[in-house]
Write an enzyme that holds these catalytic residues in place. Structure first.
Site, PDB file in Angstrom:
ATOM      1  N   ARG A  18       0.827  -1.217   0.000  1.00 58.70           N
ATOM      2  CA  ARG A  18       0.000   0.000   0.000  1.00 58.70           C
ATOM      3  C   ARG A  18       0.860   1.266   0.000  1.00 58.70           C
ATOM      4  O   ARG A  18       0.564   2.219  -0.717  1.00 58.70           O
ATOM      5  CB  ARG A  18      -0.940   0.012   1.204  1.00 58.70           C
ATOM      6  CG  ARG A  18      -2.021  -1.049   1.131  1.00 58.70           C
ATOM      7  CD  ARG A  18      -2.825  -1.095   2.397  1.00 58.70           C
ATOM      8  NE  ARG A  18      -1.954  -1.429   3.518  1.00 58.70           N
ATOM      9  CZ  ARG A  18      -2.224  -1.175   4.795  1.00 58.70           C
ATOM     10  NH1 ARG A  18      -3.336  -0.577   5.143  1.00 58.70           N
ATOM     11  NH2 ARG A  18      -1.391  -1.538   5.737  1.00 58.70           N
ATOM     12  N   ASN A  37      -6.318  -2.500   2.320  1.00 64.30           N
ATOM     13  CA  ASN A  37      -6.374  -3.956   2.358  1.00 64.30           C
ATOM     14  C   ASN A  37      -7.815  -4.409   2.493  1.00 64.30           C
ATOM     15  O   ASN A  37      -8.592  -3.802   3.236  1.00 64.30           O
ATOM     16  CB  ASN A  37      -5.596  -4.501   3.566  1.00 64.30           C
ATOM     17  CG  ASN A  37      -4.100  -4.409   3.405  1.00 64.30           C
ATOM     18  OD1 ASN A  37      -3.585  -4.279   2.303  1.00 64.30           O
ATOM     19  ND2 ASN A  37      -3.387  -4.475   4.514  1.00 64.30           N
TER      20      ASN A  37
END
Length: 92
Positions: A18, A37
């Site tokens: 990320r 996520n």
């Protein structure tokens, strides 16, 4: 404004994916969005830009796996409709 939803599968959680996505977007410039996520082990990305070439570069680099330990085995890319963003952030 072109808006896309990307859903990445593979080794994409617990490997800095990320944060690498955010850094990639900042490096390319003129990309705005969110990344988070999902409970099923995938990572979801909403990205927008006026520049189609920059979006294409972003997608290409995501497919390669933007962090050294990540491995994207599948990337689903679809058109999306969401409110405009003014930055790129990780959602927790």
């Amino acid at each position: 404004m072109k808006k896309l939803r990307l859903l990445a599968s593979g080794r994409v959680q617990g490997v800095g994916f990320r944060y690498a996505v955010v850094n990639l977007a900042l490096d390319i410039e003129d990309l705005y969005g969110r990344v988070w996520n999902n409970a099923d082990g995938t990572v979801e990305i909403l990205v927008q830009s006026e520049n189609s070439a920059k979006l294409a570069k972003f997608i290409q680099d995501i497919r390669k796996g933007p962090s050294p330990m990540s491995k994207v085995s599948y990337l689903d890319v679809t058109m999306a409709n969401f409110s405009d963003f003014s930055d790129f952030q990780v959602i927790y």
